[in-house]
Design a protein around this motif. Structure first.
Motif, PDB file in Angstrom:
ATOM      1  N   GLU A  23       2.882  45.898 -18.297  1.00  0.00           N
ATOM      2  CA  GLU A  23       3.037  45.098 -19.506  1.00  0.00           C
ATOM      3  C   GLU A  23       1.849  45.276 -20.443  1.00  0.00           C
ATOM      4  O   GLU A  23       2.003  45.376 -21.659  1.00  0.00           O
ATOM      5  CB  GLU A  23       3.203  43.616 -19.140  1.00  0.00           C
TER       6      GLU A  23
ATOM      7  N   LEU B  86       8.689  44.363 -22.700  1.00  0.00           N
ATOM      8  CA  LEU B  86       9.117  44.552 -21.314  1.00  0.00           C
ATOM      9  C   LEU B  86      10.217  43.549 -20.982  1.00  0.00           C
ATOM     10  O   LEU B  86      10.012  42.342 -21.096  1.00  0.00           O
ATOM     11  CB  LEU B  86       7.936  44.288 -20.380  1.00  0.00           C
TER      12      LEU B  86
ATOM     13  N   ILE C 282       8.555  32.621 -13.037  1.00  0.00           N
ATOM     14  CA  ILE C 282       9.285  33.662 -13.767  1.00  0.00           C
ATOM     15  C   ILE C 282      10.557  34.038 -13.015  1.00  0.00           C
ATOM     16  O   ILE C 282      11.638  34.152 -13.598  1.00  0.00           O
ATOM     17  CB  ILE C 282       8.403  34.918 -13.965  1.00  0.00           C
TER      18      ILE C 282
ATOM     19  N   GLY D 132       4.412  34.073 -11.073  1.00  0.00           N
ATOM     20  CA  GLY D 132       5.471  34.999 -10.681  1.00  0.00           C
ATOM     21  C   GLY D 132       6.692  34.265 -10.157  1.00  0.00           C
ATOM     22  O   GLY D 132       7.835  34.632 -10.452  1.00  0.00           O
TER      23      GLY D 132
ATOM     24  N   VAL E 108      12.120  38.560 -21.791  1.00  0.00           N
ATOM     25  CA  VAL E 108      11.086  39.466 -22.300  1.00  0.00           C
ATOM     26  C   VAL E 108       9.722  38.843 -22.030  1.00  0.00           C
ATOM     27  O   VAL E 108       9.473  37.692 -22.403  1.00  0.00           O
ATOM     28  CB  VAL E 108      11.260  39.712 -23.804  1.00  0.00           C
ATOM     29  N   VAL E 109       8.844  39.607 -21.375  1.00  0.00           N
ATOM     30  CA  VAL E 109       7.561  39.060 -20.926  1.00  0.00           C
ATOM     31  C   VAL E 109       6.447  39.286 -21.952  1.00  0.00           C
ATOM     32  O   VAL E 109       6.273  40.403 -22.451  1.00  0.00           O
ATOM     33  CB  VAL E 109       7.136  39.728 -19.607  1.00  0.00           C
ATOM     34  N   TYR E 110       5.726  38.238 -22.244  1.00  0.00           N
ATOM     35  CA  TYR E 110       4.546  38.342 -23.097  1.00  0.00           C
ATOM     36  C   TYR E 110       3.340  37.836 -22.317  1.00  0.00           C
ATOM     37  O   TYR E 110       3.159  36.628 -22.168  1.00  0.00           O
ATOM     38  CB  TYR E 110       4.728  37.529 -24.382  1.00  0.00           C
ATOM     39  N   GLY E 111       2.536  38.733 -21.790  1.00  0.00           N
ATOM     40  CA  GLY E 111       1.351  38.350 -21.034  1.00  0.00           C
ATOM     41  C   GLY E 111       0.193  38.036 -21.969  1.00  0.00           C
ATOM     42  O   GLY E 111      -0.068  38.773 -22.903  1.00  0.00           O
TER      43      GLY E 111
ATOM     44  N   VAL F  50       0.854  37.123 -14.945  1.00  0.00           N
ATOM     45  CA  VAL F  50       2.119  37.495 -14.312  1.00  0.00           C
ATOM     46  C   VAL F  50       1.950  37.672 -12.812  1.00  0.00           C
ATOM     47  O   VAL F  50       2.859  37.425 -12.035  1.00  0.00           O
ATOM     48  CB  VAL F  50       2.637  38.831 -14.898  1.00  0.00           C
ATOM     49  N   SER F  51       0.766  38.083 -12.400  1.00  0.00           N
ATOM     50  CA  SER F  51       0.613  38.532 -11.015  1.00  0.00           C
ATOM     51  C   SER F  51       0.311  37.395 -10.047  1.00  0.00           C
ATOM     52  O   SER F  51       0.397  37.573  -8.847  1.00  0.00           O
ATOM     53  CB  SER F  51      -0.490  39.574 -10.932  1.00  0.00           C
TER      54      SER F  51
END
Lengths: 335, 335
Positions: free
Chosen positions: B82, B92, A78, A75, A93-96, A69-70
DNA sequence: GTGAAAGCGCTAACAA
DNA sequence: TTGTTAGCGCTTTCAC
């Protein structure tokens, strides 16, 4: 907490009509709708997500599966997707899945099951088993930066873009051209490094240059890896006069190594990156620009299409562009 | 699509017991639980999110409100949060508010209402009205990088950290110290620039240096703004010998401007940044490191605390640290 | 265009 | 520990 019944009562309509009015369905007169909306406002009522979802069978949510994500690239994708989805009233909805265990857990448990209406996958080259798991969800899926049989995708033409980068160097007269970026095996099974390497080799072939394995240095798409890779190239008996880094972040590291070694750029070494990272202009790095935010937007739009009607899988390829900046220049022999 | 009734029938228990077993509640014998789990596995059953949510009143989701998903700082905080939330079984949901209209829309409509169990707010200094809107949700809220009455927060001590940065410069003998980063007014009403400026002024005062407004250059925390700001400082009749940039990204731009102007760093100019950005080490930038991922983790943990039991608002301040690298050195007069 | 009523598929209270 | 049962609060047919 007010319910739709309270709203219906206050507006003097049935709950069915209240529901229709609040959802903006056409089959309500303007006057009725106004009454309902006023009642809802007065009671400070909003439709509870879960009840609406249970009754309608829709969740109005999209899951996004993403390794990092970072990082700037992810990013930005997203952000692009979120903008379009929010506009359409869908939640993201985020799934890392930063590492192999979390990735295995995700595809093993499939926490998106019965949880989201659609799934976005970022840059994960799917194993056949993973692709099956996604298809078994029976919801629209779109992949960014990769492809899979029967699943829509949004991407760039990596080999062609890499060829353009390296061709820029050969056109400047360079004959010994280094490559920074492939590792064996790449993390997450990323296919991008392999594709970009093919583009590199093709450009060399075009220019009649014999490829030299000694000019290829591995790196995991981070600046520190790029720096180390450049140092290794510089330590050779016959170093390159130009380098193609598979990402701007690695190119930044390479520039650092050159600065440390007091090698002037581009007089002593040309460097070209890939991405047109936020910081590339600030560092005057020549690079291949790819539309990152737009890939997220486009993926979200494909998803919306597929949610509206049965659409066949699409494969959208967005354009890239060579950006000439100060980090590339003519080969020394031509000066 | 199998329902919990199918699972219950196959396991020869009631739906209530099946539900308890699948949720891992303690009041089920190991043997019963095993039977239920086997049945669920055979039928490929998972609890549908919406039905469970409606019946239980929980959504198992956390909303995160964030101005810029794609910037390194925000992406990293999101990743930290997250990770912790996923571990706890919470999803999230991202709400991007990149500009004033989208921010107004968010706090006006409050799309998190009846949608999430808790809210995380990143770096948005809340107006009293916005804070009220959040409190009215009656769910736990945690702010990162800012504070509000009665709401938990996780942050760093910005003034102290900035003082440490500038003190590092005064200890190196610098007397004319530039500042890059405040704009008036700052976008989103960010308070960070003002706080860091206070720290800057305090360090000057400690060293008995008279502040000089001419040494302050505005910038919006991007590299290109940092570059422009540095150029303005250099154009002065009496430029500084050292500069404190309020973010590493601006410092990168400043370094670029110095490179362009053929000014050696640190001999001709010292530069210190703020953040310890991913690329700071690669660019050999002295900086103030702040724990970014950890702020996300910590915020998520506070949220989990508050979801479990009524906890009073906490204000967690995480430590920062001066990182000495090659971009800062003694003032010229001391060389 | 509007209303009545039957679910959507679970969880939780209560009873056993 | 397990079962029974009554909701959770909408949306959606199907009439009118």
């Amino acid at each position: 907490m007010p319910s739709i019944r309270d709203v219906a009562r206050q507006a003097q309509v049935s709950t069915a009509t209240a529901s229709r009015a609040l959802r903006g369905l056409p089959s309500v007169t303007a006057e009725t709708r106004a009454r309902v909306e006023r009642a809802a406002a007065e009671l400070d009522y909003v439709i509870p997500f879960n009840a609406s979802s249970l009754a309608s069978g829709r969740t109005n949510s999209v899951g996004i599966v993403v390794p990092f994500v970072s990082r700037w690239f992810f990013g930005t994708v997203i952000a692009g997707a979120e903008t379009v989805l929010r506009e359409a009233g869908l939640d993201l909805v985020v799934y890392g899945v930063p590492d192999a265990p979390s990735r295995a857990r995700f595809f093993g448990r499939m926490p998106v099951r019965r949880r989201v209406d659609a799934v976005l996958v970022l840059c994960l080259p799917l194993t056949p088993w993973e692709a099956d798991a996604l298809r078994a969800l029976r919801v629209p899926v779109v992949i960014v930066g990769s492809t899979a049989e029967g699943i829509s995708s949004v991407r760039i033409d990596d080999p062609a873009a890499a060829t353009a980068a390296v061709r820029h160097l050969t056109e400047l007269g360079h004959r010994r051209i280094g490559l920074i970026g492939e590792t064996d095996p790449p993390p997450h099974g990323f296919t991008t490094p392999g594709l970009r390497r093919h583009g590199y080799l093709r450009a060399l072939a075009e220019a009649g240059i014999e490829p030299d394995r000694a000019l290829e240095a591995a790196g995991c798409f981070t600046a520190s890896d790029g720096e180390a890779a450049m140092q290794r190239l510089l330590a050779q008996k016959n170093p390159p006069s130009a380098v193609f880094a598979m990402s701007d972040e690695m190119a930044f590291g390479a520039l650092r190594a050159l600065h440390r070694a007091r090698i002037d750029v581009p007089a002593g070494m040309s460097v070209i990156g890939f991405d047109d990272h936020e910081l590339a202009a600030a560092l005057d790095l020549s690079t291949i620009a790819q539309p990152v935010f737009a890939q997220g937007e486009q993926a979200a739009r494909l998803l919306l299409d597929q949610l509206q009607r049965e659409a066949p899988p699409a494969d959208v390829v967005l354009p890239t562009e060579l950006i000439r900046r100060g980090s590339t220049g003519p080969a020394a022999s031509l000066n």
